[in-house]
Design a protein around this motif. Structure first.
Motif, short mmCIF file in Angstrom:
data_model
loop_
_atom_site.label_atom_id
_atom_site.label_comp_id
_atom_site.label_asym_id
_atom_site.label_seq_id
_atom_site.Cartn_x
_atom_site.Cartn_y
_atom_site.Cartn_z
N TYR A 50 0.81 -1.28 -0.13
CA TYR A 50 -0.16 0.16 -0.05
C TYR A 50 0.95 1.27 0.01
O TYR A 50 2.18 1.11 0.28
N ASN A 58 -6.40 -0.54 -4.47
CA ASN A 58 -5.79 0.47 -3.87
C ASN A 58 -4.05 0.22 -3.75
O ASN A 58 -3.55 1.28 -3.35
N THR A 102 -1.91 2.63 -9.04
CA THR A 102 -2.45 1.77 -8.32
C THR A 102 -2.75 0.29 -9.13
O THR A 102 -2.77 0.40 -10.24
N ARG A 144 -5.62 -0.53 -9.33
CA ARG A 144 -6.94 -0.46 -10.40
C ARG A 144 -6.51 0.04 -11.71
O ARG A 144 -7.07 -0.41 -12.73
#
Ligand code: MIG
Length: 782
Positions: A360, A423, A434, A436
């Protein structure tokens, strides 16, 4: 629950709908020129237009800022110097190459792309390109009545994708692959349009979740992405084959696979122990059924830890691999991306210590549950992690392993979203972004890491990689199998359009699990499926844990004999298949082709799902229904000869063909030829006998093809160590004239090619390179 609180009147509720409004790119404001592209500044964003070749143009629209001209990992071609003629009048700009014309209307900003004769290729719809406040970017394009669509990578359903809607988001789908099951494991946001015999292509190079709507509306189709830029390439065609050449010029081509990878593969989830694998290999040898590869599924590992063997189940993998190799069989183990969270496991330690796992933004490692339990995932978007992962494969290559099977690399995670947290912040080679945005390339990059590592370690030998997930360009690293299908006749039927569309999408080396993965297969289904599998580019029988075993002998002698006949046929056709794989590696043209690729002007071929071409002159029409022994076969223009019976069928017609359980209908075009060998033994697969079957033509028939051969396993061919024969065959009423032009330095184990004439007319002589043949004609190679 939240509805009872102030949440019920959350401001987003109202704005939400407003946010969805489409905002058109609007009017052109100013035009700028960069070194090799044009920049159009419009009300709703900026658009860059760059030619890669005179027949390939890239259009990038960024609604928020200047277009980013970097490319995704799919694209390997650099833009060439292209002569572009530029003109302007009050209404429009015109950019023109030898092959493409772009009419760029100023208000509103619209791009019309035509060929050099002015025929429309890609025209915008009433709505143009634009964006939404939520970050979506969208293109609406005019749909013509006669448009047919192909490609989109790995999709269920029929060959022609007109009327369909697709999503690209690499997904692990064990649920049945039904016509509406979408997306599956691969994301190839690319399609080809065929319109009245002419073809062009569009590659939407956006790695976010993308959507294609090819028929909800009468007058337009659209494609859009959840984020990023509207970044797409248009390929001018005009033939389906040229579109593929153009698309694979941009995204790369399959490296020539080792010959063994084109053989028969036997797999099961799982062959669980060394004894079981040895017993399996012995069965193949005893029954004299050809076999090149046995796959090891997840049970070989110690607690599903990648780069390990379970000591109880596989006490001596090196010996197993060496012994099998003696029998002519290679071992391909499965490797998943998840690395078990285990403080005492060296791979996990290295990943943590060297900072190689996905994280992250705040710095915590992302953990997800997969087979080994809680696991970390290498960040393949980072060069350092890719290198590390590749190097780890020395564990396998040192044992003599030359091929790897990548699974679960969507990546699949056992949670509600079925994948990694979007994320997660990938390193992305110094340009962090990311999950995504990069989800769809995760498996592709794992493939790159694996292929490059293997290639390095195999010291001149060709690696084989099989993958489940991928993105456009995946063909550069891996063959693709189509994941968890089922032992249904419908899934056998579906495999054909799926593999053909993968071929159109640049992936020539693909195949389904023969026999079906989940559910119990049955004798007839396995038999018919093996007939098809013998001619699909990738040929592996694989089945799932808990279901019936489906090795060739599992259903008794009658079926075993037929299955064996077809696995052998795969090897008898190997000289022909290998030549086609070579062609695919050079040009991008698939080995298995839809009929429309060879007959693009014949509308009847536009949605033929249950027949296919092998190269340009062989047509196969399998039976894919239970209890059926007769079927209608459409023959395109020409005369076609049944390879087994010699019967001739006239083209531009549908004929009823009889095919008992032991028959796969195969037809060769009259006047053309195929190269074959005979099956000898599993240990010695190099062919010693070569036969050129010429299907005697009549006046005017002519055919050219390239026969290719080499050592089958090294890269020596790149330095001239290959054999190539350019063969030209011409027929008249009196003679069949062959000219054979040889090149390359490779000396094959065979010294001549036996010419076998099928259907020679009385009085037809054979002339080879100017000499009239007597007796059995032979082409001498030395
Ligand atoms: O279903 O490794 O698609 O071929 O046998 C769980 C076990 C994970 C999915 C693959 C399948 C493979 C299986 N895997």
């Amino acid at each position: 629950m939240l509805e009872d609180t102030s949440f019920a009147i959350h401001p987003e509720k109202e704005n939400g709908t407003r946010n969805q409004a489409f905002s058109d790119i609007g009017k052109l404001l100013t035009v700028g020129k960069k070194a090799d592209y044009h920049l159009f500044h419009c009300e709703g964003g900026e658009v860059a237009i760059r030619f890669y070749r005179d027949d390939i143009v890239r259009i990038v629209m960024n609604p928020l800022s200047a277009p980013r001209m970097e490319v995704s990992k799919a694209v390997i071609a650099q833009p060439q110097k292209v002569a572009v003629k530029e003109t302007e009048d009050v209404k429009e700009y015109k950019l023109e190459t030898n092959r493409l014309r772009l009419h760029i209307q100023k208000a509103p900003f619209r791009i019309l792309i035509t060929d050099q004769n002015g025929s429309h290729l890609v025209a915008e719809a009433a709505l143009g390109m634009g964006s939404k406040a939520n970050g979506e970017v969208i293109a609406y394009k005019a749909l013509q009545e006669k448009d047919h669509f192909y490609g989109f990578g790995e999709k269920t359903g029929h060959l022609d994708k007109r009327g369909e809607k697709y999503e690209m988001w690499n997904s692990d789908v064990y649920a049945p692959h039904n016509p509406e099951t979408d997306p599956l494991y691969e994301s190839i946001p690319y399609f080809m349009t065929l319109r009245e015999g002419s073809a062009h292509g569009i590659f939407f190079d956006n790695t976010y979740r993308t959507f294609f709507d090819m028929g909800s509306h009468e007058s337009y189709y659209s494609f859009k992405a959840e984020g990023g830029q509207l970044d797409y390439y248009v390929f001018a065609g005009p033939e389906p084959k040229t579109v593929l050449e153009q698309y694979t010029y941009l995204t790369g081509r399959m490296p020539l696979p080792p010959k063994w990878a084109l053989g028969y593969h036997q797999s099961r989830y799982s062959y669980e122990t060394e004894e079981e694998v040895r017993e399996l290999a012995d069965q193949f040898i005893a029954r004299d059924i050809p076999l090149d590869v046995i796959h090891l599924d997840i049970h070989y590992m110690n607690g599903y830890r990648v780069f390990t063997f379970d000591q109880d189940r596989f006490p001596n993998p090196e010996k197993l691999i060496t012994d099998l190799r003696e029998m002519g069989i290679r071992v391909v183990p499965i490797v998943d991306p998840g690395v078990k969270k285990d403080a005492e496991y060296p791979i996990y330690q290295e990943g943590v210590n060297q900072d190689l796992f996905c994280k992250y933004i705040e710095g915590d490692i992302y953990f997800g549950e997969v087979w080994p339990g809680v696991s970390a995932f290498p960040d393949f978007t980072d060069e350092k992690a890719r290198k590390w992962w590749g190097e780890k494969h020395a564990f396998y290559t040192k044992m003599g392993i030359e091929g790897i099977w990548n699974d679960m690399n969507e990546p699949a995670v056992f949670n509600e979203t079925k994948t990694m947290d979007v994320n997660v912040m990938h390193r992305n080679d110094g340009d962090p972004t990311t999950h995504r945005e990069l989800h769809n390339v995760y498996g592709f990059l794992m493939g790159q890491a694996t292929y490059e590592g293997l290639k390095e370690q195999l010291e001149g030998k060709r690696p084989f990689l099989l993958t489940r997930a991928g993105y456009a360009g995946v063909q550069r690293y891996a063959a693709v199998w189509t994941g968890d299908n089922r032992s249904f006749w419908e899934h056998l039927q579906m495999a054909l359009p799926m593999i053909m569309n993968l071929g159109i999408s640049g992936v020539p080396f693909a195949g389904p699990d023969v026999g079906g993965f989940a559910h119990d297969t049955n004798a007839e289904l396995l038999t018919r499926w093996t007939q098809v599998g013998a001619f699909t580019p990738y040929f592996r029988n694989h089945s799932a844990i808990g279901f019936r075993y489906q090795e060739p002998w599992q259903f008794g002698e009658k079926y075993e004999a037929i299955i064996k006949k077809y696995i052998r046929m795969r090897y008898e056709w190997m000289p022909q298949l290998y030549s086609l794989f070579y062609e695919a590696s050079k040009t991008g043209l698939p080995v298995m082709r839809p009929l429309l690729m060879e007959f693009p002007r014949d509308e009847k071929t536009y949605n033929i799902n249950d027949q296919f071409m092998l190269g340009d002159n062989v047509m196969i029409a399998p039976i894919m229904m239970p209890s059926v022994t007769d079927r209608a076969v459409y023959f395109p223009a020409g005369m076609w000869i049944d390879v087994e019976t010699g019967a001739t069928y006239e083209g531009n017609k549908t004929h009823l063909i009889h095919a008992a359980l032991d028959k796969l209908p195969i037809f060769v075009k009259r006047g053309s030829a195929i190269m074959q060998t005979v099956w000898e033994s599993n240990k010695e697969k190099a062919y010693k006998i070569l036969m050129l079957h010429v299907f005697a033509g009549e006046d005017g028939d002519s055919y050219q093809f390239t026969y290719y051969d080499d050592d089958g396993e090294t890269f020596a061919f790149e330095n001239g160590d290959y054999l190539q024969l350019n063969i030209d065959i011409r027929s008249t009423a009196e003679r069949i004239t062959l000219s054979v032009e040889k090149s390359g330095a490779y000396i094959p184990p065979y010294h001549e090619i036996n010419l076998m004439l099928v259907g020679r007319k009385e009085g037809q002589h054979v002339i080879i390179n100017g000499e009239k043949c007597k007796g059995n004609p032979v082409i001498t190679l030395v």
